[in-house]
Design a protein around this motif. Structure first.
Motif, PDB file in Angstrom:
ATOM      1  N   LEU A   1     -20.834 -43.870 -76.391  1.00  0.00           N
ATOM      2  CA  LEU A   1     -20.972 -42.922 -77.499  1.00  0.00           C
ATOM      3  C   LEU A   1     -22.269 -42.136 -77.368  1.00  0.00           C
ATOM      4  O   LEU A   1     -22.286 -40.900 -77.478  1.00  0.00           O
ATOM      5  CB  LEU A   1     -20.952 -43.682 -78.823  1.00  0.00           C
ATOM      6  N   TRP A   2     -23.377 -42.822 -77.096  1.00  0.00           N
ATOM      7  CA  TRP A   2     -24.663 -42.125 -76.957  1.00  0.00           C
ATOM      8  C   TRP A   2     -24.649 -41.176 -75.760  1.00  0.00           C
ATOM      9  O   TRP A   2     -25.204 -40.085 -75.819  1.00  0.00           O
ATOM     10  CB  TRP A   2     -25.808 -43.132 -76.782  1.00  0.00           C
ATOM     11  N   SER A   3     -23.993 -41.591 -74.663  1.00  0.00           N
ATOM     12  CA  SER A   3     -23.981 -40.750 -73.464  1.00  0.00           C
ATOM     13  C   SER A   3     -23.182 -39.469 -73.675  1.00  0.00           C
ATOM     14  O   SER A   3     -23.408 -38.479 -72.980  1.00  0.00           O
ATOM     15  CB  SER A   3     -23.416 -41.534 -72.276  1.00  0.00           C
ATOM     16  N   ARG A   4     -22.234 -39.486 -74.615  1.00  0.00           N
ATOM     17  CA  ARG A   4     -21.443 -38.277 -74.881  1.00  0.00           C
ATOM     18  C   ARG A   4     -22.156 -37.319 -75.818  1.00  0.00           C
ATOM     19  O   ARG A   4     -21.754 -36.172 -75.963  1.00  0.00           O
ATOM     20  CB  ARG A   4     -20.080 -38.641 -75.482  1.00  0.00           C
ATOM     21  N   MET A   5     -23.196 -37.790 -76.471  1.00  0.00           N
ATOM     22  CA  MET A   5     -23.908 -36.957 -77.434  1.00  0.00           C
ATOM     23  C   MET A   5     -25.037 -36.186 -76.744  1.00  0.00           C
ATOM     24  O   MET A   5     -25.877 -36.800 -76.076  1.00  0.00           O
ATOM     25  CB  MET A   5     -24.514 -37.809 -78.550  1.00  0.00           C
ATOM     26  N   PRO A   6     -25.110 -34.874 -76.912  1.00  0.00           N
ATOM     27  CA  PRO A   6     -26.247 -34.108 -76.357  1.00  0.00           C
ATOM     28  C   PRO A   6     -27.464 -34.228 -77.281  1.00  0.00           C
ATOM     29  O   PRO A   6     -27.766 -33.343 -78.079  1.00  0.00           O
ATOM     30  CB  PRO A   6     -25.710 -32.674 -76.321  1.00  0.00           C
ATOM     31  N   LEU A   7     -28.160 -35.343 -77.177  1.00  0.00           N
ATOM     32  CA  LEU A   7     -29.257 -35.639 -78.103  1.00  0.00           C
ATOM     33  C   LEU A   7     -30.564 -34.992 -77.652  1.00  0.00           C
ATOM     34  O   LEU A   7     -30.908 -35.004 -76.469  1.00  0.00           O
ATOM     35  CB  LEU A   7     -29.457 -37.153 -78.213  1.00  0.00           C
TER      36      LEU A   7
ATOM     37  N   GLN B   1     -35.702 -39.519 -82.323  1.00  0.00           N
ATOM     38  CA  GLN B   1     -36.769 -39.991 -83.203  1.00  0.00           C
ATOM     39  C   GLN B   1     -36.261 -40.232 -84.626  1.00  0.00           C
ATOM     40  O   GLN B   1     -36.607 -41.236 -85.264  1.00  0.00           O
ATOM     41  CB  GLN B   1     -37.911 -38.975 -83.211  1.00  0.00           C
ATOM     42  N   ILE B   2     -35.412 -39.321 -85.099  1.00  0.00           N
ATOM     43  CA  ILE B   2     -34.936 -39.486 -86.483  1.00  0.00           C
ATOM     44  C   ILE B   2     -33.976 -40.667 -86.589  1.00  0.00           C
ATOM     45  O   ILE B   2     -33.961 -41.387 -87.599  1.00  0.00           O
ATOM     46  CB  ILE B   2     -34.287 -38.186 -87.008  1.00  0.00           C
ATOM     47  N   LEU B   3     -33.204 -40.931 -85.534  1.00  0.00           N
ATOM     48  CA  LEU B   3     -32.312 -42.087 -85.564  1.00  0.00           C
ATOM     49  C   LEU B   3     -33.097 -43.388 -85.526  1.00  0.00           C
ATOM     50  O   LEU B   3     -32.742 -44.365 -86.202  1.00  0.00           O
ATOM     51  CB  LEU B   3     -31.318 -42.006 -84.408  1.00  0.00           C
TER      52      LEU B   3
ATOM     53  N   ALA C   1     -34.665 -24.426 -80.180  1.00  0.00           N
ATOM     54  CA  ALA C   1     -35.562 -24.375 -81.341  1.00  0.00           C
ATOM     55  C   ALA C   1     -36.867 -25.141 -81.107  1.00  0.00           C
ATOM     56  O   ALA C   1     -37.361 -25.854 -81.987  1.00  0.00           O
ATOM     57  CB  ALA C   1     -34.850 -24.921 -82.589  1.00  0.00           C
ATOM     58  N   GLY C   2     -37.410 -25.032 -79.902  1.00  0.00           N
ATOM     59  CA  GLY C   2     -38.695 -25.652 -79.607  1.00  0.00           C
ATOM     60  C   GLY C   2     -38.628 -27.106 -79.185  1.00  0.00           C
ATOM     61  O   GLY C   2     -39.667 -27.710 -78.896  1.00  0.00           O
ATOM     62  N   SER C   3     -37.450 -27.697 -79.163  1.00  0.00           N
ATOM     63  CA  SER C   3     -37.335 -29.106 -78.778  1.00  0.00           C
ATOM     64  C   SER C   3     -36.877 -29.227 -77.327  1.00  0.00           C
ATOM     65  O   SER C   3     -36.578 -28.233 -76.668  1.00  0.00           O
ATOM     66  CB  SER C   3     -36.342 -29.820 -79.709  1.00  0.00           C
ATOM     67  N   ASP C   4     -36.820 -30.460 -76.842  1.00  0.00           N
ATOM     68  CA  ASP C   4     -36.335 -30.753 -75.492  1.00  0.00           C
ATOM     69  C   ASP C   4     -35.198 -31.748 -75.586  1.00  0.00           C
ATOM     70  O   ASP C   4     -35.074 -32.498 -76.565  1.00  0.00           O
ATOM     71  CB  ASP C   4     -37.455 -31.362 -74.627  1.00  0.00           C
ATOM     72  N   TRP C   5     -34.385 -31.785 -74.520  1.00  0.00           N
ATOM     73  CA  TRP C   5     -33.342 -32.804 -74.458  1.00  0.00           C
ATOM     74  C   TRP C   5     -33.973 -34.179 -74.298  1.00  0.00           C
ATOM     75  O   TRP C   5     -35.000 -34.337 -73.631  1.00  0.00           O
ATOM     76  CB  TRP C   5     -32.395 -32.547 -73.294  1.00  0.00           C
TER      77      TRP C   5
ATOM     78  N   ALA D   1     -33.577 -46.527 -74.910  1.00  0.00           N
ATOM     79  CA  ALA D   1     -34.385 -47.220 -75.923  1.00  0.00           C
ATOM     80  C   ALA D   1     -33.702 -47.154 -77.284  1.00  0.00           C
ATOM     81  O   ALA D   1     -33.710 -48.136 -78.047  1.00  0.00           O
ATOM     82  CB  ALA D   1     -35.778 -46.601 -75.990  1.00  0.00           C
ATOM     83  N   LEU D   2     -33.091 -46.030 -77.615  1.00  0.00           N
ATOM     84  CA  LEU D   2     -32.363 -45.906 -78.877  1.00  0.00           C
ATOM     85  C   LEU D   2     -31.168 -46.850 -78.893  1.00  0.00           C
ATOM     86  O   LEU D   2     -30.915 -47.540 -79.895  1.00  0.00           O
ATOM     87  CB  LEU D   2     -31.898 -44.466 -79.079  1.00  0.00           C
TER      88      LEU D   2
END
Length: 248
Positions: A219-225, A231-233, A176-180, A188-189
């Motif tokens: 947890l973050w590494s398992r999430m396909p962010l 940015q929203i987090l 949808a126009g975004s990137d991984w 940084a998050l």
């Protein structure tokens, strides 16, 4: 010199209902097939009910070959497949639709002319039709209810053809126009979360803080962010800080 076809001809043998012929045309065109042949249709030809059902695939009906019998319809073919769910007592290779269309693609690439026979709705292909075929296509359906509607059988076979001639990934993600998010952005998050959790006193007792942080990082590494996710987090964390400050 006539060019060789790049796809199989789909031959509807003695089809009964115009709606099913139109549905078959639609199914074919859904997957880029347009070589239709019709053998002795019960209700004559052309058929207005077929045209109505074909919708945007009407040109397949306009260009369809009309034949008096199956032998004529496949006369110039070098390999013929017949779709049937019944045992016929004949020694012939029996393939699934997937394998049959893989085989058909290879034959066509090698310069062969290929056709696939589909029988009438009520009885399916007759033994005389099957005799003309080199290979049988058998769909692994429920043995207690093996009969397929004509248009359904055409759709299934056409889909398998498309799978063989197009490079379609089995799985993909619509971005949808975004990137991984990059590893740096996720790091940084993670640091931002840890900072806020430190202030909130989350990492307690102190001797377990390191393992708790590792669990959060995992947890973050398992999430396909995606980048917008990150940015929203960040925004959520900043807003939580402002809310707490206002509450004080």
């Amino acid at each position: 010199m006539t060019s060789l076809p790049t796809q199989p001809a789909f031959v509807l043998v003695r089809p009964q209902m115009g709606e099913n012929i139109g549905g078959a045309a639609r199914a074919m065109w859904n997957f880029g097939l347009d070589r239709m042949r019709v053998v002795a249709p019960r209700d004559g030809w052309p058929n207005p009910k077929a045209a109505a059902m074909a919708s945007g695939a009407g040109r397949l009906l306009d260009n369809a070959g009309l034949f008096d019998d199956t032998a004529q319809a496949v006369a110039e073919c070098t390999h013929v497949y017949a779709t049937t769910a019944r045992q016929r007592g004949m020694t012939k290779p029996v393939l699934t639709p997937e394998e049959a269309m893989r085989d058909a693609a290879l034959r066509i690439a090698g310069g062969e002319r290929v056709a696939v026979l589909f029988g009438p709705e009520r009885t399916g292909l007759e033994t005389e039709d099957i005799t003309l075929a080199n290979t049988i296509i058998s769909v692994p359906v429920n043995p207690d209810f093996p009969s397929l509607n004509l248009a359904q059988c055409v759709l299934l076979t056409a889909y398998e053809w498309r799978q063989q001639v197009t490079d379609t990934p089995a799985r993909r993600t619509e971005m949808a126009g975004s990137d991984w998010a990059t590893q740096g952005e996720i790091d940084a998050l993670a640091r931002h979360v840890e900072e806020r959790m430190e202030v909130a006193g989350f990492f307690y007792p102190e001797d377990k803080a390191a393992s708790m942080k590792r669990n959060l990082r995992n947890l973050w590494s398992r999430m396909p962010l995606t980048r917008p996710d990150v940015q929203i987090l960040h925004g959520v964390l900043r807003q939580m800080v402002r809310w707490k400050e206002r509450g004080d």
